[in-house]
Design an enzyme around this catalytic site. Structure first.
Site, PDB file in Angstrom:
ATOM      1  N   GLY A 145      30.287  -3.484  85.321  1.00  0.00           N
ATOM      2  CA  GLY A 145      29.947  -2.547  84.260  1.00  0.00           C
ATOM      3  C   GLY A 145      30.924  -2.690  83.110  1.00  0.00           C
ATOM      4  O   GLY A 145      32.114  -2.931  83.325  1.00  0.00           O
ATOM      5  N   GLU A 180      31.978   1.367  79.457  1.00  0.00           N
ATOM      6  CA  GLU A 180      33.103   2.278  79.266  1.00  0.00           C
ATOM      7  C   GLU A 180      34.435   1.555  79.140  1.00  0.00           C
ATOM      8  O   GLU A 180      35.421   2.133  78.691  1.00  0.00           O
ATOM      9  CB  GLU A 180      33.155   3.263  80.439  1.00  0.00           C
ATOM     10  CG  GLU A 180      31.936   4.169  80.482  1.00  0.00           C
ATOM     11  CD  GLU A 180      31.783   4.913  81.798  1.00  0.00           C
ATOM     12  OE1 GLU A 180      31.806   4.264  82.855  1.00  0.00           O
ATOM     13  OE2 GLU A 180      31.639   6.144  81.760  1.00  0.00           O
ATOM     14  N   LYS A 193      25.823 -10.362  72.758  1.00  0.00           N
ATOM     15  CA  LYS A 193      25.724  -9.490  71.592  1.00  0.00           C
ATOM     16  C   LYS A 193      25.752  -8.007  71.984  1.00  0.00           C
ATOM     17  O   LYS A 193      26.535  -7.229  71.434  1.00  0.00           O
ATOM     18  CB  LYS A 193      24.430  -9.815  70.841  1.00  0.00           C
ATOM     19  CG  LYS A 193      24.323  -9.169  69.491  1.00  0.00           C
ATOM     20  CD  LYS A 193      23.103  -9.698  68.761  1.00  0.00           C
ATOM     21  CE  LYS A 193      23.062  -9.189  67.334  1.00  0.00           C
ATOM     22  NZ  LYS A 193      21.917  -9.770  66.603  1.00  0.00           N
TER      23      LYS A 193
HETATM   24 MO1  MOS Z   1      29.134   8.148  81.601  1.00  0.00          MO
HETATM   25  S1  MOS Z   1      30.681   9.280  80.874  1.00  0.00           S
HETATM   26  O1  MOS Z   1      29.063   8.446  83.264  1.00  0.00           O
HETATM   27  O2  MOS Z   1      27.734   8.393  80.732  1.00  0.00           O
END
Ligand code: MOS
Length: 747
Positions: free
Chosen positions: A701, A704, A632
């Site tokens: 990660g 992003e 989620k």
């Molecule tokens: Mo990110 S742009 O390293 O918070």
């Protein structure tokens, strides 16, 4: 533990209690929904609070000639007007390569020099916010302006070669690009531009500073607790031990809260001088000059291919801006070193010094705008080749990292593209641009690849198990809206066999064990791995108490058991409880295995044949980002990032007045971000993946990843819809109309 070898099968893989991966609701959700989660400006722990308001410079470059603060000082309720004339001595800002960027001193009101529009020139502190804001308007500043450079596009010729690119070389060369490109059967040479982007977090930057016995506590909106503490100590010229930074809830970071800003330093200085706690929040308008932004870019992409669609030459050159006294620029060519195979390669970065606020990390610095160029270029090349754009990407899949020449840890770009194509209905796409009409709309589909680097940073954690069998997890990690509290609770509950409600996670306080904080999508991996190590140590201690080998102990249902022996965690912890400390230390595995998360974006748009208005109809992202800790929160991260990608493609554009250096887009009326009506179905889907080269959790990660490439999928869909190729982001309707001129309208 040190991550110096691939992680063996472990308790996270075993997932005996089923908590890893589960779509658990945010553990702090009720606090947020009730409005009781204490964000920096909400903290109320002192009486006699004073409020500060920042006065901003009204020139872009020059000197303060005189400041007349008398009227402000005499206004009702004003306690102090601070200017360079009476501000205390502070540490100097040092910009040295390799230094810890966000730990640098950040002095305020340090002299007469104005480096950019909106720089703090005075700080008014009063009994109430209203009094402070009123008096701020009474401060009279006379300037001696100087000529400044504010126009990025006009200054490209003045670009310089930066010293480094996050520790690597700003340029890379493999083979002879120029020769290979000149010899290519099919070639594309195109330049793409992206504008200023702002973080525009929901929570404005805010600080609340109080001094007790010569020691400072600052509640602020910070992504990086340890760096914020160092930055404060270096600025205020006090020992780090005398500074405590608390940032328990952060309403969006996106890179804009990696550094600490003027309001933090000014509140701290004023609180010390007045002997009273001081709060200060930036206004929405102030945030556009008093915090960082993403630089505009100009990117030249050259692709050479054989007629069968194999890349023979690939070059990506990026120009971006940096503030005159700073070294940050946009690494937008970086992903082009690894995304596709090609024997001859070239990447280059140049930065242009401007007299503007500091440009800095903005969600996926590098890839977010780099892929807006590269992935549109791939689409353009596919068309020249008369080839499906997915097929072009499949043909250029590298067998190892093409520039580092090391294997990938895991790389499922091909599966992301194939799975996405199937789920999205890519086979229904008509490759001929402008060929699908529905009423007055041109309809089209586009695709783009996503890639984002993966990181692991040192991180520590402390655990305390009490005599009732309740576990407390402590570390100076932040939750910037991502779900850190939740995934850390899940990991701990899973490893110790406790129900989720029995785990309490305490974050956001520099008094707790250090972590690298939230940035670069490394938060979950780093903080989660430190926690994993602490859990292993606590498990060992519990097994020892039970008198069984740790490897045989089973942790489930609040009990530890092995064979016919067993006890509850509460019994084993005893009245005095048990504690454990853990730590993850990166072991350089990224030098042996190239580590990235991948994805593929699909977008369908409708373009109005008369007005050029672009409407997103639906969007799908398919991602492979290692193990998913929480379906989620992970999905929310990716959907949010994809929506930002829609903003980058269609809406967001910071505009600077090239005469003055002022951003004229100073609020969310003029700086457009997507609204609900702009966002129909946006779906994020994960491919199952485990990456044992990354960290013991085997995750990558993903905060992003979702923005990377998303906007290019829209740009490519617009082209497929109406045949208008726009290389200048955002794709506003005036640019569409220019391309549509002369076409028959539907009417
Ligand atoms: Mo990110 S742009 O390293 O918070």
């Amino acid at each position: 533990m040190e991550m110096n070898a691939p992680a063996p099968p472990n308790a996270i893989d075993e997932n005996r209690n089923g908590l890893v991966g589960a779509a658990v609701d945010r553990v702090e959700g009720p606090l947020k929904v009730r409005g009781t989660a204490p964000y920096a400006h909400d903290v109320e722990e002192a009486r006699k609070l004073a409020y500060g308001c920042i006065v901003e410079a009204a020139i872009g470059r020059g000197e303060i000639a005189t400041i007349d603060a008398a009227a402000a000082e005499n206004a009702a309720g004003v306690l102090r007007v601070m200017t360079h004339l009476n501000a205390p001595k502070q540490g100097e800002r040092r910009v040295e390569s390799g230094g810890e960027r966000y730990a640098r001193a950040c002095p305020q009101l340090a002299g007469t020099r104005i480096a950019h529009w909106g720089q703090a020139v005075a700080f008014v502190v009063a009994e109430t916010f209203e009094a402070a804001r009123h008096a701020a308007g009474l401060v009279r500043v006379a300037y001696a302006p100087a000529e400044g450079d504010y126009d990025f596009g006009a200054r490209l010729d003045a670009a310089e070669e930066p010293a480094t690119l996050f520790g690597e070389a700003p340029d890379s060369i493999v083979g002879d690009f120029e020769v290979a490109f000149a010899a290519a059967e099919i070639a594309l040479d195109a330049t793409y531009t992206t504008p200023y982007h702002f973080h525009a977090q929901m929570e404005p930057h805010a600080a609340f500073a109080l001094w007790r016995d010569g020691k400072l506590t600052v509640y602020c909106a910070a992504q990086l607790i340890a760096a914020a503490r160092k930055s404060l100590a270096a600025t205020l010229l006090v020992p780090e031990d005398d500074v405590r930074v608390v940032s328990r809830y952060v309403g969006g970071g996106f890179g804009g809260k990696l550094p600490i800003n003027a309001e933090v330093i000014l509140a701290a200085i004023a609180a010390r001088e007045l002997g009273r706690p001081v709060k200060c929040a930036q206004t929405r308008q102030q945030m556009f000059h008093l915090t960082t932004h993403r630089t505009p870019t100009s990117q030249r992409v050259r692709l050479g291919a054989s007629a069968d669609g194999r890349l023979t030459a690939i070059a990506h050159e990026t120009w971006s801006h940096r503030a005159r006294d700073d070294d940050f620029y946009e690494a937008a060519s970086a992903q082009t070193r690894t995304l596709y195979a090609a024997p001859a390669r070239l990447t280059r970065h140049r930065s242009v010094a401007l007299d503007l606020p500091v440009s800095d990390s903005t969600r996926a610095p590098g890839e977010a705008v780099g892929l807006l160029a590269l992935e549109q270029a791939m689409d353009e090349l596919a068309e020249k080749l008369n080839m499906d754009p997915i097929e072009l990407r499949l043909r250029n899949e590298p067998s190892q990292d093409p520039e580092k020449r090391i294997p990938f840890s895991t790389r499922h770009l091909v599966s992301c593209l194939r799975t996405g194509a199937e789920r999205f209905g890519w086979s229904r796409r008509n490759p001929a641009p402008g060929s699908v009409r529905e009423g007055n709309a041109y309809v089209g589909m586009g695709v783009a690849a996503a890639i984002r680097s993966n990181f692991l940073r040192p991180s520590q954690c402390r655990l305390a198990l009490d005599g009732e069998g309740a576990l407390t997890v402590q570390m100076a990690m932040t939750d910037i809206g991502t779900g850190s509290y939740t995934i850390l609770a899940q990991i701990a509950a899973e490893m110790l066999g406790l129900p989720l409600e029995r785990v309490r996670v305490e974050l956001g306080d520099s008094a707790l064990p250090p972590t690298p904080g939230s940035g670069g999508s490394w938060g979950a991996a780093s903080a989660g791995s430190g926690l994993y190590d602490a859990c292993m140590k606590l498990r060992a201690a519990l097994a020892a108490k039970l008198g069984v080998p740790a490897t045989e102990a089973v942790f489930a249902g609040g009990r530890v058991s092995a064979g016919d022996r067993g006890a509850t965690l509460a019994e084993l912890a005893g009245r005095r409880g048990l504690t454990a400390e853990g730590e993850i230390v990166p072991g350089g595995l990224e030098k042996q295995w190239s580590q990235y998360a991948y994805g593929a974006h699909f977008a369908e748009v409708a373009v109005d044949a008369d007005t050029g208005e672009i409407r997103l109809r639906r969007m799908l992202g398919v991602f492979a980002a290692g193990r998913i800790l929480n379906e989620k929160t992970a999905r929310s991260q990716l959907q949010g990032a994809m929506i930002w990608g829609v903003g980058a493609a269609l809406h967001e554009e910071g505009v600077v007045d090239a005469r003055s250096g002022m951003f004229v887009t100073q609020d969310l009326v003029h700086y457009h971000v997507p609204a609900h009506a702009d966002i129909p179905a946006v779906e994020a889907y994960f491919l199952p993946e485990i990456d044992d080269k990354t960290n013991p959790l085997k995750i990558k990660g993903l905060g992003e990843l979702g923005i990377c490439g998303a906007g290019a999928a829209l740009a490519n869909a617009v082209y497929n819809a109406c045949g208008v190729r726009i290389r200048d982001y955002p794709l506003t309707l005036d640019k569409v109309l220019e391309g549509l001129v002369g076409r028959p309208s539907a009417a």
